[in-house]
Design a protein around this motif. Structure first.
Motif, PDB file in Angstrom:
ATOM      1  N   THR A  38       0.830  -1.205   0.000  1.00 31.30           N
ATOM      2  CA  THR A  38       0.000   0.000   0.000  1.00 31.30           C
ATOM      3  C   THR A  38       0.867   1.258   0.000  1.00 31.30           C
ATOM      4  OG1 THR A  38      -1.789  -1.176   1.119  1.00 31.30           O
ATOM      5  CG2 THR A  38      -1.839   1.229   1.224  1.00 31.30           C
ATOM      6  N   ALA A  39       1.953   1.240   0.774  1.00 28.53           N
ATOM      7  CA  ALA A  39       2.867   2.391   0.805  1.00 28.53           C
ATOM      8  C   ALA A  39       3.534   2.590  -0.557  1.00 28.53           C
ATOM      9  CB  ALA A  39       3.933   2.188   1.879  1.00 28.53           C
ATOM     10  N   LEU A  40       3.920   1.506  -1.204  1.00 29.14           N
ATOM     11  CA  LEU A  40       4.536   1.599  -2.536  1.00 29.14           C
ATOM     12  C   LEU A  40       3.528   2.165  -3.535  1.00 29.14           C
ATOM     13  CD1 LEU A  40       6.886   1.043  -4.496  1.00 29.14           C
ATOM     14  CD2 LEU A  40       6.027  -1.308  -4.700  1.00 29.14           C
ATOM     15  N   GLU A  41       2.289   1.657  -3.490  1.00 23.85           N
ATOM     16  CA  GLU A  41       1.254   2.162  -4.387  1.00 23.85           C
ATOM     17  C   GLU A  41       1.000   3.650  -4.150  1.00 23.85           C
ATOM     18  OE1 GLU A  41      -1.566  -1.690  -5.325  1.00 23.85           O
ATOM     19  OE2 GLU A  41      -1.859  -0.655  -3.415  1.00 23.85           O
ATOM     20  N   ALA A  42       0.966   4.062  -2.895  1.00 21.82           N
ATOM     21  CA  ALA A  42       0.726   5.473  -2.576  1.00 21.82           C
ATOM     22  C   ALA A  42       1.872   6.341  -3.076  1.00 21.82           C
ATOM     23  CB  ALA A  42       0.553   5.643  -1.068  1.00 21.82           C
ATOM     24  N   ARG A  43       3.100   5.876  -2.887  1.00 23.59           N
ATOM     25  CA  ARG A  43       4.257   6.659  -3.332  1.00 23.59           C
ATOM     26  C   ARG A  43       4.282   6.800  -4.844  1.00 23.59           C
ATOM     27  NH1 ARG A  43       9.315   5.103  -4.457  1.00 23.59           N
ATOM     28  NH2 ARG A  43       9.142   3.071  -3.480  1.00 23.59           N
ATOM     29  N   LEU A  44       3.915   5.729  -5.550  1.00 18.60           N
ATOM     30  CA  LEU A  44       3.914   5.756  -7.016  1.00 18.60           C
ATOM     31  C   LEU A  44       2.648   6.375  -7.595  1.00 18.60           C
ATOM     32  CD1 LEU A  44       5.373   2.202  -7.753  1.00 18.60           C
ATOM     33  CD2 LEU A  44       6.581   4.397  -7.749  1.00 18.60           C
ATOM     34  N   GLY A  45       1.581   6.388  -6.816  1.00 18.67           N
ATOM     35  CA  GLY A  45       0.315   6.942  -7.288  1.00 18.67           C
ATOM     36  C   GLY A  45      -0.425   6.041  -8.263  1.00 18.67           C
ATOM     37  N   VAL A  46      -0.191   4.739  -8.178  1.00 14.49           N
ATOM     38  CA  VAL A  46      -0.876   3.773  -9.050  1.00 14.49           C
ATOM     39  C   VAL A  46      -1.234   2.520  -8.261  1.00 14.49           C
ATOM     40  CG1 VAL A  46       0.254   4.514 -11.190  1.00 14.49           C
ATOM     41  CG2 VAL A  46       1.275   2.694  -9.836  1.00 14.49           C
ATOM     42  N   ARG A  47      -2.244   1.814  -8.744  1.00 16.71           N
ATOM     43  CA  ARG A  47      -2.582   0.503  -8.176  1.00 16.71           C
ATOM     44  C   ARG A  47      -1.707  -0.522  -8.871  1.00 16.71           C
ATOM     45  NH1 ARG A  47      -5.751  -0.168  -3.845  1.00 16.71           N
ATOM     46  NH2 ARG A  47      -6.575  -2.066  -4.691  1.00 16.71           N
TER      47      ARG A  47
END
Length: 92
Positions: A38-47
């Protein structure tokens, strides 16, 4: 670094096809694995994954990242192996 841990966790989930399977492989709790992705997705701004109750599948963005992440982690592992081998006693 957290970024490498996030990538490692992402790759483990993608390879296992499940958060629980990745948690077992990483010897971590499922909530920890979920938080990392979830943190990686938030940092990248993608699912990166499409999640259902029965399966986890890579999105298009996740599939692109998977190729790069697997290569980066393999190169990191090779660099570490090379560095640790540099301190061995000469043989011959």
């Amino acid at each position: 670094m957290d970024r490498f841990r996030e990538l490692s966790t992402f790759v483990a989930v993608a390879e296992a096809g499940a958060f629980n399977g990745a948690a077992r492989r990483l010897n971590a709790s499922p909530p920890t694995v979920t938080r990392m992705v979830t943190a990686l997705e938030a940092r990248l701004g993608v699912r990166l994954f499409t999640r259902t109750t029965r399966q986890v599948a890579l999105t298009e963005a996740g599939a692109r990242l998977m190729g790069d992440a697997a290569r980066i982690l393999a190169e990191l592992e090779a660099a570490e192996a090379s560095a640790s081998g540099a301190h061995e006693a000469p043989q011959g």
